[in-house]
Motif scaffolding. Structure first.
Motif, PDB file in Angstrom:
ATOM      1  N   VAL A  68       0.847  -1.206   0.000  1.00 35.59           N
ATOM      2  CA  VAL A  68       0.000   0.000   0.000  1.00 35.59           C
ATOM      3  C   VAL A  68       0.876   1.246   0.000  1.00 35.59           C
ATOM      4  N   ARG A  69       1.911   1.255   0.815  1.00 35.78           N
ATOM      5  CA  ARG A  69       2.809   2.412   0.859  1.00 35.78           C
ATOM      6  C   ARG A  69       3.492   2.639  -0.480  1.00 35.78           C
ATOM      7  N   MET A  70       3.954   1.574  -1.117  1.00 33.99           N
ATOM      8  CA  MET A  70       4.583   1.711  -2.433  1.00 33.99           C
ATOM      9  C   MET A  70       3.583   2.254  -3.458  1.00 33.99           C
ATOM     10  N   THR A  71       2.360   1.780  -3.385  1.00 43.23           N
ATOM     11  CA  THR A  71       1.325   2.245  -4.304  1.00 43.23           C
ATOM     12  C   THR A  71       0.999   3.712  -4.067  1.00 43.23           C
ATOM     13  N   THR A  72       0.979   4.143  -2.807  1.00 46.58           N
ATOM     14  CA  THR A  72       0.715   5.558  -2.544  1.00 46.58           C
ATOM     15  C   THR A  72       1.855   6.436  -3.058  1.00 46.58           C
ATOM     16  N   HIS A  73       3.081   5.946  -2.985  1.00 46.59           N
ATOM     17  CA  HIS A  73       4.205   6.707  -3.545  1.00 46.59           C
ATOM     18  C   HIS A  73       4.021   6.875  -5.051  1.00 46.59           C
ATOM     19  N   PHE A  74       3.650   5.808  -5.721  1.00 47.93           N
ATOM     20  CA  PHE A  74       3.427   5.888  -7.165  1.00 47.93           C
ATOM     21  C   PHE A  74       2.237   6.795  -7.472  1.00 47.93           C
ATOM     22  N   ALA A  75       1.197   6.700  -6.663  1.00 48.86           N
ATOM     23  CA  ALA A  75       0.006   7.531  -6.880  1.00 48.86           C
ATOM     24  C   ALA A  75       0.324   9.019  -6.751  1.00 48.86           C
ATOM     25  N   MET A  76       1.268   9.357  -5.884  1.00 54.03           N
ATOM     26  CA  MET A  76       1.669  10.763  -5.769  1.00 54.03           C
ATOM     27  C   MET A  76       2.314  11.251  -7.062  1.00 54.03           C
ATOM     28  N   LEU A  77       3.086  10.389  -7.704  1.00 56.11           N
ATOM     29  CA  LEU A  77       3.643  10.743  -9.012  1.00 56.11           C
ATOM     30  C   LEU A  77       2.545  10.826 -10.073  1.00 56.11           C
ATOM     31  N   ALA A  78       1.528   9.986  -9.935  1.00 49.94           N
ATOM     32  CA  ALA A  78       0.440   9.929 -10.916  1.00 49.94           C
ATOM     33  C   ALA A  78      -0.416  11.195 -10.906  1.00 49.94           C
ATOM     34  N   VAL A  79      -0.276  12.002  -9.885  1.00 51.80           N
ATOM     35  CA  VAL A  79      -1.011  13.270  -9.843  1.00 51.80           C
ATOM     36  C   VAL A  79      -0.533  14.202 -10.964  1.00 51.80           C
ATOM     37  N   ILE A  80       0.729  14.086 -11.332  1.00 54.36           N
ATOM     38  CA  ILE A  80       1.300  14.968 -12.357  1.00 54.36           C
ATOM     39  C   ILE A  80       0.588  14.800 -13.702  1.00 54.36           C
ATOM     40  N   PRO A  81       0.444  13.566 -14.231  1.00 54.54           N
ATOM     41  CA  PRO A  81      -0.283  13.431 -15.490  1.00 54.54           C
ATOM     42  C   PRO A  81      -1.736  13.893 -15.393  1.00 54.54           C
ATOM     43  N   PHE A  82      -2.373  13.654 -14.249  1.00 56.02           N
ATOM     44  CA  PHE A  82      -3.767  14.084 -14.094  1.00 56.02           C
ATOM     45  C   PHE A  82      -3.873  15.607 -14.099  1.00 56.02           C
ATOM     46  N   LEU A  83      -2.976  16.272 -13.414  1.00 57.53           N
ATOM     47  CA  LEU A  83      -2.976  17.735 -13.408  1.00 57.53           C
ATOM     48  C   LEU A  83      -2.753  18.272 -14.822  1.00 57.53           C
ATOM     49  N   CYS A  84      -1.828  17.660 -15.531  1.00 48.81           N
ATOM     50  CA  CYS A  84      -1.569  18.086 -16.919  1.00 48.81           C
ATOM     51  C   CYS A  84      -2.766  17.797 -17.812  1.00 48.81           C
ATOM     52  N   PHE A  85      -3.482  16.711 -17.555  1.00 46.77           N
ATOM     53  CA  PHE A  85      -4.727  16.419 -18.276  1.00 46.77           C
ATOM     54  C   PHE A  85      -5.716  17.562 -18.096  1.00 46.77           C
ATOM     55  N   LEU A  86      -5.876  18.014 -16.855  1.00 45.36           N
ATOM     56  CA  LEU A  86      -6.817  19.098 -16.566  1.00 45.36           C
ATOM     57  C   LEU A  86      -6.400  20.403 -17.234  1.00 45.36           C
ATOM     58  N   VAL A  87      -5.111  20.709 -17.190  1.00 41.97           N
ATOM     59  CA  VAL A  87      -4.605  21.924 -17.834  1.00 41.97           C
ATOM     60  C   VAL A  87      -4.824  21.850 -19.342  1.00 41.97           C
TER      61      VAL A  87
END
Length: 113
Positions: free
Chosen positions: A55-74
């Protein structure tokens, strides 16, 4: 049964987005979409099946995954100025896919963690 719970949670979130988008405060639908309802369920079952480390490893990856989502919104925001919704979503999805591949590549290198 786990899959049914996840599907029900997704439907509840989409119903919430639908009703909120019809109010005078329609913009709050963006906040509802950010509610981690599905993530909570997924992390719970992941914890039960694979433990806290996964779960901790997945949350670390999910924090990186915020970048593509933010760029999607922009990208969606800017694309809507010149295109209809179909092309805007198509353009912003391509942005998301490209940046997601970059995040996966970076994650697989793991030299920075």
């Amino acid at each position: 049964m786990n899959l049914v719970i996840k599907c029900v949670a997704a439907v509840i979130i989409m119903i919430g987005v639908h009703f909120v988008s019809k109010t005078k405060n329609f913009y709050i639908a963006g906040l509802v979409l950010g509610f981690p309802g599905l993530s909570i369920i997924a992390y719970y079952f992941m914890y039960r099946e694979q433990g806290a480390l996964k779960v901790r490893m997945t949350t670390h990856f999910a924090m990186l995954a915020v970048i593509p989502f933010l760029c999607f919104l922009v990208a969606l925001n800017f694309a809507l100025k010149k295109n209809n919704i179909f092309y805007s979503i198509l353009i912003s999805s391509v942005v998301w896919i490209v940046l997601s591949l970059v995040v996966i590549f970076i994650w697989n290198k793991k030299s920075f963690i």
